[in-house]
Design a protein around this motif. Structure first.
Motif, PDB file in Angstrom:
ATOM      1  N   PHE A  84       0.839  -1.191   0.000  1.00 14.69           N
ATOM      2  CA  PHE A  84       0.000   0.000   0.000  1.00 14.69           C
ATOM      3  C   PHE A  84       0.881   1.250   0.000  1.00 14.69           C
ATOM      4  O   PHE A  84       1.938   1.258   0.636  1.00 14.69           O
ATOM      5  N   VAL A  85       0.427   2.286  -0.668  1.00 10.82           N
ATOM      6  CA  VAL A  85       1.053   3.611  -0.594  1.00 10.82           C
ATOM      7  C   VAL A  85      -0.052   4.566  -0.175  1.00 10.82           C
ATOM      8  O   VAL A  85      -1.103   4.631  -0.819  1.00 10.82           O
ATOM      9  N   CYS A  86       0.161   5.269   0.915  1.00 12.70           N
ATOM     10  CA  CYS A  86      -0.844   6.187   1.465  1.00 12.70           C
ATOM     11  C   CYS A  86      -2.185   5.481   1.637  1.00 12.70           C
ATOM     12  O   CYS A  86      -3.239   6.019   1.322  1.00 12.70           O
ATOM     13  N   ASP A  87      -2.135   4.253   2.107  1.00 14.49           N
ATOM     14  CA  ASP A  87      -3.283   3.409   2.409  1.00 14.49           C
ATOM     15  C   ASP A  87      -4.080   2.970   1.177  1.00 14.49           C
ATOM     16  O   ASP A  87      -5.170   2.439   1.304  1.00 14.49           O
ATOM     17  N   ALA A  88      -3.550   3.178  -0.017  1.00 15.06           N
ATOM     18  CA  ALA A  88      -4.188   2.683  -1.235  1.00 15.06           C
ATOM     19  C   ALA A  88      -3.405   1.467  -1.724  1.00 15.06           C
ATOM     20  O   ALA A  88      -2.177   1.511  -1.826  1.00 15.06           O
ATOM     21  N   LEU A  89      -4.119   0.382  -2.014  1.00 19.72           N
ATOM     22  CA  LEU A  89      -3.473  -0.822  -2.507  1.00 19.72           C
ATOM     23  C   LEU A  89      -2.855  -0.549  -3.871  1.00 19.72           C
ATOM     24  O   LEU A  89      -3.532  -0.106  -4.792  1.00 19.72           O
ATOM     25  N   VAL A  90      -1.557  -0.807  -3.989  1.00 19.27           N
ATOM     26  CA  VAL A  90      -0.837  -0.579  -5.249  1.00 19.27           C
ATOM     27  C   VAL A  90      -0.577  -1.905  -5.952  1.00 19.27           C
ATOM     28  O   VAL A  90      -0.705  -2.001  -7.173  1.00 19.27           O
ATOM     29  N   ALA A  91      -0.204  -2.938  -5.222  1.00 18.84           N
ATOM     30  CA  ALA A  91       0.130  -4.223  -5.843  1.00 18.84           C
ATOM     31  C   ALA A  91      -0.029  -5.350  -4.834  1.00 18.84           C
ATOM     32  O   ALA A  91       0.093  -5.142  -3.625  1.00 18.84           O
ATOM     33  N   GLU A  92      -0.264  -6.549  -5.358  1.00 19.15           N
ATOM     34  CA  GLU A  92      -0.330  -7.763  -4.537  1.00 19.15           C
ATOM     35  C   GLU A  92       0.438  -8.881  -5.241  1.00 19.15           C
ATOM     36  O   GLU A  92      -0.142  -9.857  -5.694  1.00 19.15           O
ATOM     37  N   PRO A  93       1.760  -8.742  -5.292  1.00 23.70           N
ATOM     38  CA  PRO A  93       2.558  -9.780  -5.952  1.00 23.70           C
ATOM     39  C   PRO A  93       2.800 -10.968  -5.025  1.00 23.70           C
ATOM     40  O   PRO A  93       2.607 -10.880  -3.814  1.00 23.70           O
ATOM     41  N   GLN A  94       3.242 -12.055  -5.615  1.00 24.57           N
ATOM     42  CA  GLN A  94       3.715 -13.178  -4.819  1.00 24.57           C
ATOM     43  C   GLN A  94       5.172 -12.906  -4.505  1.00 24.57           C
ATOM     44  O   GLN A  94       5.946 -12.539  -5.389  1.00 24.57           O
ATOM     45  N   LEU A  95       5.530 -13.055  -3.263  1.00 28.36           N
ATOM     46  CA  LEU A  95       6.892 -12.809  -2.824  1.00 28.36           C
ATOM     47  C   LEU A  95       7.798 -13.896  -3.407  1.00 28.36           C
ATOM     48  O   LEU A  95       7.658 -15.068  -3.093  1.00 28.36           O
ATOM     49  N   GLN A  96       8.689 -13.491  -4.298  1.00 24.41           N
ATOM     50  CA  GLN A  96       9.564 -14.437  -4.983  1.00 24.41           C
ATOM     51  C   GLN A  96      10.899 -14.633  -4.281  1.00 24.41           C
ATOM     52  O   GLN A  96      11.597 -15.599  -4.538  1.00 24.41           O
ATOM     53  N   GLY A  97      11.247 -13.695  -3.443  1.00 27.48           N
ATOM     54  CA  GLY A  97      12.511 -13.784  -2.723  1.00 27.48           C
ATOM     55  C   GLY A  97      12.612 -12.642  -1.739  1.00 27.48           C
ATOM     56  O   GLY A  97      11.844 -11.683  -1.793  1.00 27.48           O
ATOM     57  N   ARG A  98      13.547 -12.768  -0.871  1.00 28.58           N
ATOM     58  CA  ARG A  98      13.805 -11.743   0.139  1.00 28.58           C
ATOM     59  C   ARG A  98      14.202 -10.441  -0.559  1.00 28.58           C
ATOM     60  O   ARG A  98      14.975 -10.457  -1.504  1.00 28.58           O
TER      61      ARG A  98
END
Length: 131
Positions: A84-98
């Motif tokens: 989120f940026v400023c409480d707006a959802l920007v992206a929901e990716p799958q975490l591929q790595g640290r």
């Protein structure tokens, strides 16, 4: 020209709720854990083209935030992380790595990417940069 700037400002402020600077500026939600980055943690943010020639937001954090961000993103990969940026959802990716290098990329709706870039560049949810 002034009416165009005012319309753009109104559109951006409508899409991104107003928060006090630092409160929920960049938020990562992974399972039931939350990690917040304050405005001063953002070293740079710019829109680039990804490998599919689509707009992507490249964000780099300051050296003080490298380890905390890396620690938060360790663990089981493949889980969805909400950003989120400023409480707006920007992206929901799958975490591929640290995220260990302090740099991450956000892709998705080009309008959302560009709006997020404006707020990240200004390092504020309440102030738009002069343009």
């Amino acid at each position: 020209m002034r009416s165009i700037v005012l319309a753009l400002t109104a559109a951006l402020l409508t899409a991104f709720p107003v928060f006090a600077d630092g409160e929920g500026f960049v938020r990562f939600v992974l399972s039931n854990q939350v990690f917040d980055l304050p405005p001063d943690a953002i070293a740079s943010a710019r829109v680039i083209k990804d490998f599919n020639n689509q707009d992507a937001l490249e964000v780099t954090v300051t050296p003080d935030w490298l380890a905390p961000l890396s620690d938060f993103t360790q663990g089981p990969q493949g889980r969805t992380i909400s950003i989120f940026v400023c409480d707006a959802l920007v992206a929901e990716p799958q975490l591929q790595g640290r995220i260990s290098g302090g740099r991450f990329f956000l892709t998705g709706d080009p309008d959302v990417i560009h709006k997020a870039a404006v707020f990240l560049g200004a390092r504020s949810c309440t102030t738009l940069p002069n343009s």
